[in-house]
Each structure stands twice: as structure tokens, then as C-alpha cells.
Design a protein around this motif. Structure first.
Motif, PDB file in Angstrom:
ATOM      1  N   ASN A  80       3.631 -13.838 -15.034  1.00  0.00           N
ATOM      2  CA  ASN A  80       3.794 -13.430 -13.646  1.00  0.00           C
ATOM      3  C   ASN A  80       4.463 -12.067 -13.599  1.00  0.00           C
ATOM      4  N   VAL A  81       4.414 -11.439 -12.448  1.00  0.00           N
ATOM      5  CA  VAL A  81       5.238 -10.263 -12.171  1.00  0.00           C
ATOM      6  C   VAL A  81       6.337 -10.757 -11.243  1.00  0.00           C
ATOM      7  N   ILE A  82       7.601 -10.592 -11.682  1.00  0.00           N
ATOM      8  CA  ILE A  82       8.731 -11.166 -10.953  1.00  0.00           C
ATOM      9  C   ILE A  82       9.794 -10.111 -10.701  1.00  0.00           C
ATOM     10  N   SER A  83      10.351 -10.143  -9.497  1.00  0.00           N
ATOM     11  CA  SER A  83      11.527  -9.344  -9.161  1.00  0.00           C
ATOM     12  C   SER A  83      12.736 -10.254  -9.312  1.00  0.00           C
ATOM     13  N   TRP A  84      13.638  -9.904 -10.233  1.00  0.00           N
ATOM     14  CA  TRP A  84      14.851 -10.685 -10.466  1.00  0.00           C
ATOM     15  C   TRP A  84      16.010 -10.033  -9.724  1.00  0.00           C
ATOM     16  N   ASN A  85      16.656 -10.806  -8.853  1.00  0.00           N
ATOM     17  CA  ASN A  85      17.823 -10.332  -8.098  1.00  0.00           C
ATOM     18  C   ASN A  85      17.549  -9.032  -7.345  1.00  0.00           C
ATOM     19  N   GLY A  86      16.340  -8.912  -6.796  1.00  0.00           N
ATOM     20  CA  GLY A  86      15.981  -7.762  -5.966  1.00  0.00           C
ATOM     21  C   GLY A  86      15.683  -6.485  -6.732  1.00  0.00           C
ATOM     22  N   LYS A  87      15.622  -6.562  -8.043  1.00  0.00           N
ATOM     23  CA  LYS A  87      15.357  -5.367  -8.858  1.00  0.00           C
ATOM     24  C   LYS A  87      13.859  -5.125  -9.004  1.00  0.00           C
ATOM     25  N   GLU A  88      13.532  -4.012  -9.654  1.00  0.00           N
ATOM     26  CA  GLU A  88      12.141  -3.639  -9.901  1.00  0.00           C
ATOM     27  C   GLU A  88      11.396  -4.788 -10.585  1.00  0.00           C
ATOM     28  N   PRO A  89      10.220  -5.160 -10.075  1.00  0.00           N
ATOM     29  CA  PRO A  89       9.459  -6.247 -10.705  1.00  0.00           C
ATOM     30  C   PRO A  89       9.063  -5.923 -12.139  1.00  0.00           C
ATOM     31  N   LYS A  90       9.054  -6.965 -12.985  1.00  0.00           N
ATOM     32  CA  LYS A  90       8.653  -6.840 -14.382  1.00  0.00           C
ATOM     33  C   LYS A  90       7.705  -7.975 -14.727  1.00  0.00           C
ATOM     34  N   TYR A  91       6.968  -7.774 -15.806  1.00  0.00           N
ATOM     35  CA  TYR A  91       6.112  -8.844 -16.317  1.00  0.00           C
ATOM     36  C   TYR A  91       7.014  -9.906 -16.933  1.00  0.00           C
ATOM     37  N   ASP A  92       6.679 -11.159 -16.706  1.00  0.00           N
ATOM     38  CA  ASP A  92       7.542 -12.250 -17.118  1.00  0.00           C
ATOM     39  C   ASP A  92       6.693 -13.373 -17.699  1.00  0.00           C
ATOM     40  N   LEU A  93       7.079 -13.836 -18.882  1.00  0.00           N
ATOM     41  CA  LEU A  93       6.375 -14.926 -19.555  1.00  0.00           C
ATOM     42  C   LEU A  93       7.372 -16.046 -19.809  1.00  0.00           C
ATOM     43  N   GLU A 137      10.847 -24.739  -9.149  1.00  0.00           N
ATOM     44  CA  GLU A 137      12.290 -24.762  -8.924  1.00  0.00           C
ATOM     45  C   GLU A 137      13.069 -24.739 -10.227  1.00  0.00           C
ATOM     46  N   LYS A 138      12.422 -25.117 -11.328  1.00  0.00           N
ATOM     47  CA  LYS A 138      13.066 -25.072 -12.637  1.00  0.00           C
ATOM     48  C   LYS A 138      12.222 -24.208 -13.550  1.00  0.00           C
ATOM     49  N   MET A 139      12.909 -23.527 -14.479  1.00  0.00           N
ATOM     50  CA  MET A 139      12.214 -22.656 -15.411  1.00  0.00           C
ATOM     51  C   MET A 139      12.861 -22.740 -16.772  1.00  0.00           C
ATOM     52  N   GLY A 140      12.082 -22.439 -17.788  1.00  0.00           N
ATOM     53  CA  GLY A 140      12.599 -22.356 -19.143  1.00  0.00           C
ATOM     54  C   GLY A 140      12.976 -20.924 -19.463  1.00  0.00           C
ATOM     55  N   LYS A 141      13.490 -20.718 -20.665  1.00  0.00           N
ATOM     56  CA  LYS A 141      13.799 -19.359 -21.114  1.00  0.00           C
ATOM     57  C   LYS A 141      12.502 -18.601 -21.283  1.00  0.00           C
ATOM     58  N   GLY A 142      12.584 -17.307 -21.074  1.00  0.00           N
ATOM     59  CA  GLY A 142      11.386 -16.497 -21.191  1.00  0.00           C
ATOM     60  C   GLY A 142      11.717 -15.082 -21.576  1.00  0.00           C
ATOM     61  N   ILE A 143      10.723 -14.226 -21.477  1.00  0.00           N
ATOM     62  CA  ILE A 143      10.920 -12.809 -21.750  1.00  0.00           C
ATOM     63  C   ILE A 143      10.391 -11.998 -20.579  1.00  0.00           C
ATOM     64  N   THR A 144      11.011 -10.850 -20.346  1.00  0.00           N
ATOM     65  CA  THR A 144      10.525  -9.925 -19.332  1.00  0.00           C
ATOM     66  C   THR A 144      10.172  -8.613 -20.013  1.00  0.00           C
ATOM     67  N   LEU A 145       9.122  -7.991 -19.527  1.00  0.00           N
ATOM     68  CA  LEU A 145       8.635  -6.744 -20.107  1.00  0.00           C
ATOM     69  C   LEU A 145       8.332  -5.738 -19.004  1.00  0.00           C
ATOM     70  N   THR A 146       8.677  -4.479 -19.243  1.00  0.00           N
ATOM     71  CA  THR A 146       8.257  -3.413 -18.344  1.00  0.00           C
ATOM     72  C   THR A 146       6.774  -3.141 -18.582  1.00  0.00           C
ATOM     73  N   GLN A 147       6.182  -2.338 -17.730  1.00  0.00           N
ATOM     74  CA  GLN A 147       4.773  -1.968 -17.917  1.00  0.00           C
ATOM     75  C   GLN A 147       4.580  -1.287 -19.271  1.00  0.00           C
ATOM     76  N   ALA A 148       5.493  -0.389 -19.623  1.00  0.00           N
ATOM     77  CA  ALA A 148       5.385   0.325 -20.905  1.00  0.00           C
ATOM     78  C   ALA A 148       5.486  -0.640 -22.082  1.00  0.00           C
ATOM     79  N   GLU A 149       6.410  -1.591 -22.028  1.00  0.00           N
ATOM     80  CA  GLU A 149       6.551  -2.575 -23.107  1.00  0.00           C
ATOM     81  C   GLU A 149       5.320  -3.454 -23.222  1.00  0.00           C
ATOM     82  N   LEU A 150       4.739  -3.825 -22.081  1.00  0.00           N
ATOM     83  CA  LEU A 150       3.526  -4.639 -22.096  1.00  0.00           C
ATOM     84  C   LEU A 150       2.368  -3.884 -22.744  1.00  0.00           C
TER      85      LEU A 150
END
Length: 70
Positions: free
Chosen positions: A27-40, A48-61
Motif C-alpha cells: 500500500n501507499v500509506i501516510s504515517w502520522n500525517g507525513k509524506e506517503p510511502k510504499y508500505d509492505l 485495525e491490526k497490523m504486523g511489522k513491515g517495511i516502508t520505502l520511498t519512491q527512490a528506494e522502491l
């Protein structure tokens, strides 16, 4: 612990589903109102519940994509 706020800006897709109904999603997610990032990460069916994951910027993706195509 501070409350974690998130907004799923764009649902890209589901990679897999566990026997308990949790889905691994990109997904693309905005965490705490910040710039959205790719999230796996894993999500419960109601999101309502989520596991640990990783977030990536467009450049990292883009780097990850090039590494996978090497």
C-alpha cells in the motif's frame, strides 16, 4: 506509547493471505500525517491490526525493483 495514526492513500495489491485471514499487502500509506510511502506488511481483515513491515520511498522502491531484475 503514542497513538499511531495512518491513512492508506492507495491500495496496490495483496501478495498473499494466511490461514487466519491476514493479508500481506503493498500500500501507499501516510504515517502520522507525513509524506506517503510504499508500505509492505501483514494486515488483519478489518485493517485495525497490523504486523511489522517495511516502508520505502519512491527512490528506494525503484532501487529494489532494479535489484530484483538483476
Amino acid at each position: 506509547m503514542a497513538e499511531l495514526k495512518y491513512e492508506i492513500v492507495e491500495h496496490i495489491g495483496v501478495l498473499s493471505e494466511s490461514s487466519k485471514g491476514w493479508t500481506k499487502e503493498l500500500n501507499v500509506i501516510s504515517w502520522n500525517g507525513k509524506e506517503p510511502k510504499y508500505d509492505l506488511r501483514d494486515w488483519a481483515t478489518n485493517k485495525e491490526k497490523m504486523g511489522k513491515g517495511i516502508t520505502l520511498t519512491q527512490a528506494e522502491l525503484e532501487v529494489l525493483k532494479s535489484l530484483l531484475h538483476s
